[in-house]
Motif scaffolding. Structure first.
Motif, PDB file in Angstrom:
ATOM      1  N   ARG A 165       3.669   0.617   2.938  1.00 49.80           N
ATOM      2  CA  ARG A 165       3.535   0.051   4.209  1.00 49.80           C
ATOM      3  C   ARG A 165       3.226  -1.660   3.360  1.00 49.80           C
ATOM      4  O   ARG A 165       1.888  -1.887   1.943  1.00 49.80           O
ATOM      5  N   VAL A 166       3.785  -2.652   3.573  1.00 44.51           N
ATOM      6  CA  VAL A 166       3.682  -4.284   2.878  1.00 44.51           C
ATOM      7  C   VAL A 166       3.442  -4.690   4.235  1.00 44.51           C
ATOM      8  O   VAL A 166       3.576  -4.853   5.524  1.00 44.51           O
ATOM      9  N   THR A 167       2.110  -5.852   3.624  1.00 41.70           N
ATOM     10  CA  THR A 167       1.574  -6.605   4.820  1.00 41.70           C
ATOM     11  C   THR A 167       2.029  -7.971   4.526  1.00 41.70           C
ATOM     12  O   THR A 167       2.161  -8.558   2.710  1.00 41.70           O
ATOM     13  N   LYS A 223       9.547   7.688  -9.154  1.00 42.92           N
ATOM     14  CA  LYS A 223      10.283   6.269 -10.174  1.00 42.92           C
ATOM     15  C   LYS A 223      11.372   6.583  -9.227  1.00 42.92           C
ATOM     16  O   LYS A 223      11.616   5.471  -9.166  1.00 42.92           O
ATOM     17  N   GLU A 224      12.287   7.736  -8.657  1.00 48.58           N
ATOM     18  CA  GLU A 224      13.264   6.776  -7.940  1.00 48.58           C
ATOM     19  C   GLU A 224      13.149   6.857  -6.740  1.00 48.58           C
ATOM     20  O   GLU A 224      13.460   5.827  -6.114  1.00 48.58           O
ATOM     21  N   THR A 225      11.764   7.004  -6.032  1.00 48.76           N
ATOM     22  CA  THR A 225      11.605   6.623  -4.947  1.00 48.76           C
ATOM     23  C   THR A 225      11.148   5.058  -4.801  1.00 48.76           C
ATOM     24  O   THR A 225      11.804   3.767  -4.062  1.00 48.76           O
ATOM     25  N   MET A 226      10.275   4.543  -5.561  1.00 50.65           N
ATOM     26  CA  MET A 226      10.640   3.481  -6.035  1.00 50.65           C
ATOM     27  C   MET A 226      11.789   2.085  -6.186  1.00 50.65           C
ATOM     28  O   MET A 226      11.802   1.453  -5.951  1.00 50.65           O
ATOM     29  N   ILE A 227      12.574   2.834  -7.418  1.00 49.92           N
ATOM     30  CA  ILE A 227      13.760   2.213  -7.210  1.00 49.92           C
ATOM     31  C   ILE A 227      14.574   2.179  -6.153  1.00 49.92           C
ATOM     32  O   ILE A 227      15.275   0.950  -5.970  1.00 49.92           O
ATOM     33  N   LYS A 228      14.525   3.015  -5.214  1.00 50.82           N
ATOM     34  CA  LYS A 228      14.670   3.136  -3.982  1.00 50.82           C
ATOM     35  C   LYS A 228      14.494   1.655  -2.322  1.00 50.82           C
ATOM     36  O   LYS A 228      15.148   1.514  -1.705  1.00 50.82           O
ATOM     37  N   GLN A 271       1.012  -1.156   0.357  1.00 54.36           N
ATOM     38  CA  GLN A 271      -0.153  -0.403   0.092  1.00 54.36           C
ATOM     39  C   GLN A 271       1.035   1.508   0.353  1.00 54.36           C
ATOM     40  O   GLN A 271       1.287   1.724   1.136  1.00 54.36           O
ATOM     41  N   GLU A 272       0.796   1.967  -1.059  1.00 59.08           N
ATOM     42  CA  GLU A 272       1.670   3.759  -0.493  1.00 59.08           C
ATOM     43  C   GLU A 272       0.365   4.035   0.143  1.00 59.08           C
ATOM     44  O   GLU A 272      -0.733   4.500  -0.521  1.00 59.08           O
TER      45      GLU A 272
END
Length: 463
Positions: free
Chosen positions: A227-229, A446-451, A194-195
């Motif tokens: 947030r990851v479940t 997009k940079e945060t998604m890479i990180k 969940q972003e």
């Protein structure tokens, strides 16, 4: 050999009990011995049966590891005062009974922990188990240094303690931690992600860029949460194993507090102390890795000559040089950065060395360096003020110093990025990027998604 060590430790404990009765103060006793090879991750996993806080630290490039279990002494502060930590630490060392013939970095009386990114911010419930500044001297400490293994026992002894009970606890704990042959637990799978308010975050990036264009700041770093479940409770030992395999040349760490665990693999050293010698790193400017060697080199070259990324990097270099010069002599900073590749990303990299002046400590340097422009912005107070008002999360320990220090003027702290907070079957991952006047919200997103990838990969257990 083991029997001799046990008798020696019994003697120290007896001395400490006598001293505690005389002074009416609790007494720290510390004893270090060299032991056979022990796997740090297995040691960490075995400690779960003792129901104590655990801390893990590995500098993978230097073959150096520390694993702490339990808490013999606690330095925990909600205030932001470096001198208070130093006073607590010095008083502890002055009164402790220490037997450490090795003097190897990371052995003996060692404080492990970290601090909040911004102690002036009121903590959210997400971080309620983590004090703004928290360092613990563990009851049992495993140190791996240059392929040799050391075990330190630290106990806080009270006047009414029973000598036999203390020695029995030590032997039982050592057996559980050092001689365990249990298999590491399997990592649970990811059930969903969940972003947290991505569109609102992009709007904040635009607002920050507009502020910079209006000359309210030069750079503002904004972070966000994923947030990851998981399908089951997270086994932190499995995450550590995955990070060690997938993130070479990183600082792999885990700090546990009352069941919650802050874990990550940071590529960024804040500062390392070796007696009076200091080492730091300027790491800012990010690009993905290429799918081929040729593509990888091309991306690296573009990063090296990209105005936005070079500007970000130069902010960090200038700030770290000025911070070091305040407390150090012989500060050396190369004129130009180089490309430093990691598993998923590559960065602009400039190393810094210096000589610490007499009368200063690693905490003076930390206070001067944190937050670097790579995690806060430029100027520092203006960017922090924007973050407090507009960022959509409580960073807690994300982006802050995490590491260790010992009684022999050694220590090392990394910047806690590429990280997440584990709470049962939930994991909050954090990532950020530097906003400048020409920043594009979609590109920064997009940079945060890479990180996020290094931690997501470790949670999934995939390559």
């Amino acid at each position: 050999m083991i029997e001799v060590k046990l008798k020696s430790f019994e003697s120290l404990l007896s001395k400490a009990i006598t001293k505690a009765k005389t002074t009416e103060y609790n007494q720290l006793v510390s004893m270090t011995e060299e032991i056979h090879e022990v796997d740090p991750v297995r040691f960490f996993a075995s400690a779960k049966t003792l129901s104590m806080d655990r801390v893990f630290w590995t500098s993978t490039s230097e073959q150096f590891s520390i694993v702490g279990v339990g808490c013999a002494w606690n330095i925990e502060l909600e205030e932001n005062r470096t001198e208070t930590i130093e006073n607590h630490w010095q008083q502890l060392l002055d009164e402790a009974i220490i037997d450490n013939p090795y003097q190897v970095p990371g052995t003996g009386v060692v404080g492990l922990g970290g601090m909040s990114f911004d102690p002036s911010v009121r903590k959210s419930s997400l971080w309620n188990k983590f004090s703004h500044r928290s360092f613990q001297v563990p009851n049992v400490l495993l140190t791996k240094h240059n392929a040799r293994n050391y075990l330190t026992i630290n106990l806080q002894v009270k006047a009414n303690d029973d000598l036999q009970e203390l020695t029995e606890w030590v032997e039982q704990s050592k057996d559980i931690l050092v001689n365990s042959s249990e298999r590491l637990p399997e990592c649970a799978g990811i059930a969903r992600q969940q972003e947290i308010a991505p569109d609102k975050w992009k709007q904040t990036v635009k607002l920050a860029a507009d502020k910079i264009k209006a000359h309210a700041a030069q750079k503002i770093v904004l972070a966000r949460e994923l947030r990851v479940t998981m399908t089951d409770d997270v086994q932190v030992a499995s995450i550590l194993r995955n990070l060690l395999e997938k993130q070479p040349d990183s600082y792999v760490f885990a700090v546990e507090r009352a069941g919650d665990c802050f874990v990550g693999a940071s590529p960024e050293r804040l500062v390392k102390q070796d007696n009076n010698q200091l080492f730091s790193v300027c790491l800012a400017g990010t690009a993905p890795r290429g799918k081929t060697e040729a593509e990888d080199r091309e991306i690296g070259e573009n990063l090296l000559h990209d105005d936005k990324n070079r500007s970000e990097h130069d902010f960090v270099v200038k700030m770290i040089r000025q911070s070091m010069e305040a407390y150090c002599d012989a500060v050396h900073v190369p004129e130009t950065p180089v490309i430093h590749p990691f598993r998923n990303l590559q960065h602009l990299y400039t190393p810094v060395t210096a000589q610490l002046k007499r009368g200063y400590s690693i905490f003076d340097i930390i206070e001067k360096l944190h937050p670097t422009p790579a995690l806060g912005g430029v100027p520092r107070e203006a960017s922090k003020d924007f973050i407090r008002k507009h960022e959509q999360l409580d960073r807690g320990w994300y982006g802050a110093p995490v590491g260790w220090f010992d009684s022999n003027r050694n220590g090392e702290f990394a910047v806690a990025i590429r990280s997440g907070l584990v709470q049962g079957d939930k994991v909050s991952l954090f990532a950020g990027c530097g906003v400048v006047k020409d920043s594009d919200p979609e590109a920064e997103y997009k940079e945060t998604m890479i990180k996020f990838r290094p931690m997501l990969s470790a949670l999934e257990g995939r390559q």
